[in-house]
Scaffold this active site. Structure first.
Site, mmCIF file in Angstrom:
data_model
loop_
_atom_site.group_PDB
_atom_site.id
_atom_site.type_symbol
_atom_site.label_atom_id
_atom_site.label_comp_id
_atom_site.label_asym_id
_atom_site.label_seq_id
_atom_site.Cartn_x
_atom_site.Cartn_y
_atom_site.Cartn_z
ATOM 1 N N LEU A 1 -8.613 3.821 -2.037
ATOM 2 C CA LEU A 1 -8.548 2.453 -2.558
ATOM 3 C C LEU A 1 -9.118 1.390 -1.611
ATOM 4 C CD1 LEU A 1 -7.598 0.584 -4.864
ATOM 5 C CD2 LEU A 1 -5.459 0.296 -3.597
ATOM 6 N N ASP B 1 -4.923 4.312 -16.392
ATOM 7 C CA ASP B 1 -4.079 4.724 -15.265
ATOM 8 C C ASP B 1 -4.360 6.169 -14.860
ATOM 9 O OD1 ASP B 1 -2.210 4.422 -13.314
ATOM 10 O OD2 ASP B 1 -0.512 4.055 -14.663
ATOM 11 N N GLU C 1 3.647 12.332 -0.222
ATOM 12 C CA GLU C 1 3.530 12.651 -1.653
ATOM 13 C C GLU C 1 4.287 13.921 -2.033
ATOM 14 O OE1 GLU C 1 -0.135 12.113 -3.605
ATOM 15 O OE2 GLU C 1 -0.750 10.456 -2.325
ATOM 16 N N ALA D 1 -7.993 19.389 5.006
ATOM 17 C CA ALA D 1 -7.440 19.447 3.657
ATOM 18 C C ALA D 1 -8.415 18.795 2.699
ATOM 19 C CB ALA D 1 -6.107 18.698 3.593
ATOM 20 N N SER E 1 -0.154 21.187 -3.607
ATOM 21 C CA SER E 1 -0.804 22.062 -2.614
ATOM 22 C C SER E 1 -0.307 21.724 -1.207
ATOM 23 C CB SER E 1 -2.331 21.963 -2.716
ATOM 24 O OG SER E 1 -2.787 20.687 -2.290
ATOM 25 N N LYS E 2 -0.081 20.450 -0.921
ATOM 26 C CA LYS E 2 0.446 20.071 0.397
ATOM 27 C C LYS E 2 1.897 20.571 0.539
ATOM 28 C CE LYS E 2 -1.217 17.884 3.218
ATOM 29 N NZ LYS E 2 -2.091 18.295 4.378
ATOM 30 N N ASP F 1 -14.267 22.048 11.656
ATOM 31 C CA ASP F 1 -14.387 21.278 10.409
ATOM 32 C C ASP F 1 -15.514 21.874 9.581
ATOM 33 O OD1 ASP F 1 -13.535 18.036 9.590
ATOM 34 O OD2 ASP F 1 -15.113 19.095 8.483
ATOM 35 N N THR G 1 2.147 14.815 4.064
ATOM 36 C CA THR G 1 2.109 13.535 3.352
ATOM 37 C C THR G 1 3.453 13.217 2.711
ATOM 38 O OG1 THR G 1 1.150 12.460 1.408
ATOM 39 C CG2 THR G 1 1.192 14.847 1.373
ATOM 40 N N TYR H 1 -2.750 17.804 -5.830
ATOM 41 C CA TYR H 1 -2.869 17.578 -4.383
ATOM 42 C C TYR H 1 -1.499 17.693 -3.722
ATOM 43 C CZ TYR H 1 -2.760 14.843 -0.069
ATOM 44 O OH TYR H 1 -2.516 14.420 1.214
HETATM 45 P P1 NAD Z 1 -10.275 13.491 4.719
HETATM 46 O O1 NAD Z 1 -10.520 13.967 3.333
HETATM 47 O O2 NAD Z 1 -10.856 12.205 5.167
HETATM 48 O O3 NAD Z 1 -10.771 14.602 5.769
HETATM 49 C C1 NAD Z 1 -10.544 15.971 5.565
HETATM 50 C C2 NAD Z 1 -11.380 16.719 6.597
HETATM 51 O O4 NAD Z 1 -11.111 18.124 6.430
HETATM 52 C C3 NAD Z 1 -12.892 16.541 6.411
HETATM 53 O O5 NAD Z 1 -13.513 16.351 7.652
HETATM 54 C C4 NAD Z 1 -13.333 17.857 5.786
HETATM 55 O O6 NAD Z 1 -14.680 18.205 6.095
HETATM 56 C C5 NAD Z 1 -12.340 18.825 6.404
HETATM 57 N N1 NAD Z 1 -12.164 20.040 5.601
HETATM 58 C C6 NAD Z 1 -11.968 20.127 4.256
HETATM 59 N N2 NAD Z 1 -11.881 21.415 3.885
HETATM 60 C C7 NAD Z 1 -11.992 22.159 5.029
HETATM 61 C C8 NAD Z 1 -11.971 23.538 5.309
HETATM 62 N N3 NAD Z 1 -11.810 24.450 4.325
HETATM 63 N N4 NAD Z 1 -12.105 23.952 6.582
HETATM 64 C C9 NAD Z 1 -12.274 23.058 7.585
HETATM 65 N N5 NAD Z 1 -12.337 21.726 7.370
HETATM 66 C C10 NAD Z 1 -12.190 21.278 6.110
HETATM 67 O O7 NAD Z 1 -8.689 13.509 4.888
HETATM 68 P P2 NAD Z 1 -7.754 12.495 5.690
HETATM 69 O O8 NAD Z 1 -7.474 11.330 4.846
HETATM 70 O O9 NAD Z 1 -8.292 12.330 7.049
HETATM 71 O O10 NAD Z 1 -6.423 13.372 5.758
HETATM 72 C C11 NAD Z 1 -6.201 14.287 6.830
HETATM 73 C C12 NAD Z 1 -4.872 14.970 6.623
HETATM 74 O O11 NAD Z 1 -3.831 13.998 6.567
HETATM 75 C C13 NAD Z 1 -4.769 15.758 5.326
HETATM 76 O O12 NAD Z 1 -4.039 16.941 5.588
HETATM 77 C C14 NAD Z 1 -3.995 14.841 4.392
HETATM 78 O O13 NAD Z 1 -3.273 15.592 3.440
HETATM 79 C C15 NAD Z 1 -3.085 14.155 5.370
HETATM 80 N N6 NAD Z 1 -2.636 12.799 4.997
HETATM 81 C C16 NAD Z 1 -3.546 11.823 4.693
HETATM 82 C C17 NAD Z 1 -3.106 10.537 4.415
HETATM 83 C C18 NAD Z 1 -4.065 9.418 4.092
HETATM 84 O O14 NAD Z 1 -3.616 8.336 3.743
HETATM 85 N N7 NAD Z 1 -5.362 9.607 4.205
HETATM 86 C C19 NAD Z 1 -1.740 10.253 4.433
HETATM 87 C C20 NAD Z 1 -0.838 11.283 4.719
HETATM 88 C C21 NAD Z 1 -1.300 12.540 5.020
HETATM 89 O O1 DAU Z 2 0.668 8.622 0.506
HETATM 90 C C1 DAU Z 2 -0.174 9.395 1.302
HETATM 91 C C2 DAU Z 2 -1.415 9.742 0.516
HETATM 92 O O2 DAU Z 2 -2.175 8.547 0.423
HETATM 93 C C3 DAU Z 2 -2.244 10.844 1.166
HETATM 94 O O3 DAU Z 2 -1.508 12.042 1.188
HETATM 95 C C4 DAU Z 2 -3.549 11.058 0.400
HETATM 96 O O4 DAU Z 2 -4.361 12.004 1.073
HETATM 97 C C5 DAU Z 2 -4.280 9.735 0.322
HETATM 98 O O5 DAU Z 2 -5.440 9.894 -0.469
HETATM 99 C C6 DAU Z 2 -3.382 8.658 -0.284
HETATM 100 O O6 DAU Z 2 -3.102 8.937 -1.668
HETATM 101 P P1 DAU Z 2 -3.067 7.778 -2.783
HETATM 102 O O7 DAU Z 2 -3.321 8.398 -4.096
HETATM 103 O O8 DAU Z 2 -1.855 6.942 -2.660
HETATM 104 O O9 DAU Z 2 -4.319 6.879 -2.271
HETATM 105 P P2 DAU Z 2 -5.530 6.187 -3.067
HETATM 106 O O10 DAU Z 2 -6.280 5.390 -2.061
HETATM 107 O O11 DAU Z 2 -6.290 7.168 -3.879
HETATM 108 O O12 DAU Z 2 -4.768 5.213 -4.050
HETATM 109 C C7 DAU Z 2 -3.869 4.223 -3.571
HETATM 110 C C8 DAU Z 2 -3.259 3.548 -4.787
HETATM 111 O O13 DAU Z 2 -4.285 2.791 -5.446
HETATM 112 C C9 DAU Z 2 -2.715 4.514 -5.817
HETATM 113 O O14 DAU Z 2 -1.542 3.954 -6.405
HETATM 114 C C10 DAU Z 2 -3.819 4.602 -6.858
HETATM 115 C C11 DAU Z 2 -4.455 3.234 -6.810
HETATM 116 N N1 DAU Z 2 -5.911 3.203 -7.088
HETATM 117 C C12 DAU Z 2 -6.727 4.055 -6.395
HETATM 118 C C13 DAU Z 2 -8.093 4.056 -6.604
HETATM 119 C C14 DAU Z 2 -8.991 5.024 -5.867
HETATM 120 C C15 DAU Z 2 -6.436 2.273 -7.967
HETATM 121 O O15 DAU Z 2 -5.699 1.468 -8.567
HETATM 122 N N2 DAU Z 2 -7.789 2.265 -8.186
HETATM 123 C C16 DAU Z 2 -8.639 3.134 -7.547
HETATM 124 O O16 DAU Z 2 -9.865 3.092 -7.818
#
Ligand code: NAD
Ligand code: DAU
Length: 357
Positions: free
Chosen positions: A200, A290, A137, A88, A163-164, A38, A135, A160
């Site tokens: 959120l 928005d 997305e 990521a 890129s995924k 990491d 994801t 985002y």
């Molecule tokens: P996060 O942002 O909390 O954590 C990302 C981690 O990756 C961090 O520890 C960061 O230090 C590390 N990182 C970033 N750039 C790096 C690099 N160049 N080399 C090595 N480490 C690096 O993300 P998360 O929410 O835990 O998401 C993890 C994975 O799951 C991601 O691939 C994301 O796309 C995917 N994902 C997340 C969600 C969600 O709701 N959070 C949903 C679906 C998929």
């Molecule tokens: O669906 C999976 C994805 O979920 C992951 O791939 C992403 O890494 C993760 O960040 C998340 O993306 P979202 O954009 O859906 O999550 P976020 O928590 O940023 O926002 C959730 C919803 O809430 C979205 O519709 C935007 C809205 N939002 C978000 C924030 C930060 C608000 O209304 N206000 C806010 O301040």
């Protein structure tokens, strides 16, 4: 098919989902070694991993997935037979402010890992596997009806998501072109302990606790399907060990809700947990501009992972939110430690204030 990895490279294991994954697998699979690579960006936090930092089958390495030399050296030292790739840039709003790091880490970083795995495994006479964490997305935005399936064509709409999607295509291309064994999981919105407060749910809980306004994009009508992170990491372990090569699995919580209803539920849960009359904090809600290109709805058909691999989420939104609110209230120090100047600068750039209005 069952796969029993012995040496696993986990990337991004200090982030939200990666750390919950390591907390689960390091303890449930003491026979397997886990190396956590990491870079410790703003989103990475070793405090998440305190409970396993001294485990004999766990080791942390600070470095970037973009560092091809480091990645190759780790493959040669640890003879990995599995990679679980979480690392990521993960926040949609940051990708809108500047997509550069998203292409670098999510696309190029994935390529570096694929090349290292391909090189190490091309003549392997043992089972090996690249598990790519993706994801929902990548599939774009749904209207009021329907669900994504593994066959839904890709239509990413934010930097985002694009890129995924590019990374997902690279993973599949390495399978088709070079025979690299991979599995992929595309997951809905996760929530639970250790999530960075730009997202959120932790943002709402934190602002509710300190009495800051709660920014809801647009009219709060967008819909997400929420998955408790503990359920997600259990699904990942099932897929890594039991799915067939070159298969894709959609993992959702089947808990769809509009953002506004979710925010109200969270505020009410914070009221209850802090002994205030339910509804006290609802006036904190503030509708703000928005998100550009805001995807309206995500929903996943998770029936294949349930029917074929036997995984099921154990939490619905009510129980997951209650656990999550309790965790953030009991771990205020964790939150305070990560709210540094960098977070405050980001907050001001995104919301036009440092949170007090
Ligand atoms: P996060 O942002 O909390 O954590 C990302 C981690 O990756 C961090 O520890 C960061 O230090 C590390 N990182 C970033 N750039 C790096 C690099 N160049 N080399 C090595 N480490 C690096 O993300 P998360 O929410 O835990 O998401 C993890 C994975 O799951 C991601 O691939 C994301 O796309 C995917 N994902 C997340 C969600 C969600 O709701 N959070 C949903 C679906 C998929
Ligand atoms: O669906 C999976 C994805 O979920 C992951 O791939 C992403 O890494 C993760 O960040 C998340 O993306 P979202 O954009 O859906 O999550 P976020 O928590 O940023 O926002 C959730 C919803 O809430 C979205 O519709 C935007 C809205 N939002 C978000 C924030 C930060 C608000 O209304 N206000 C806010 O301040």
């Amino acid at each position: 098919m069952s796969f029993f990895p012995t040496s696993v490279l986990v990337t991004g294991g200090a982030g939200f989902i990666g750390s919950n994954y390591l907390l689960h697998v390091v303890r449930t699979h003491p026979e397997t070694n886990f190396i956590n690579l990491d870079a410790l960006t703003y989103a990475g936090n070793l405090a998440n991993l305190k409970a396993i930092e001294d485990a004999p089958n766990y080791q942390f390495v600070q470095g970037s997935v973009n560092d091809a030399e480091l990645v190759a050296a780790l493959f040669s030292t640890h003879a990995f037979d599995a990679v679980v790739h979480f690392a990521a840039e993960s926040h949609v709003d940051r990708s809108i402010l500047d997509p550069t790091a998203f292409v670098s880490t999510n696309v190029h970083g994935t390529l570096v890992l694929l090349q290292a795995a391909q090189q190490a495994w091309k003549d392997a006479d043992y089972p090996c596997r690249f598990h790519h964490i993706s994801t929902d997305e990548v599939f774009g935005s749904l209207g009021a009806q329907g669900h994504f399936t593994a066959d839904t064509p890709y239509a990413p709409r934010s930097p985002y998501a694009a890129s995924k999607a590019a990374a997902d295509h690279l993973v599949r291309a390495f399978g088709t072109t070079y025979g690299l064994p991979w599995v992929m999981t595309n997951t809905s919105n996760n929530y639970g302990p250790f999530q960075f407060p730009e997202k959120l749910i932790p943002l709402v809980i934190r602002n509710a606790v300190v009495g800051y306004s709660i920014p809801v994009y647009g009219r709060g009508e967008n819909v997400r399907d929420w998955l408790y992170v503990q359920d997600h990491v259990e699904a990942l372990d099932v897929v890594l060990r039991n799915a067939g090569n070159h298969s894709t699995w959609l993992i959702g919580g089947n808990q769809e809700i509009t953002n506004l209803a979710l925010v109200e539920m969270l505020l009410d849960a914070v009221d209850t947990a802090t002994g205030k009359p339910v509804g006290t904090r609802r006036p904190l809600i503030q509708f703000v501009t928005d998100r550009p290109g805001h995807d309206f709805r995500y929903a996943l058909d998770s029936s294949p992972v349930q029917n074929e691999l036997g995984w099921r989420p154990k939490h619905d939104l009510t129980s997951g939110i209650s656990r999550t609110v309790t965790w953030y209230l009991e771990n205020a120090a964790w939150m305070n430690d990560i709210l540094d100047g960098g977070y405050r600068d980001y907050y001001e750039m995104q919301y036009g204030s440092r949170g007090m209005n």
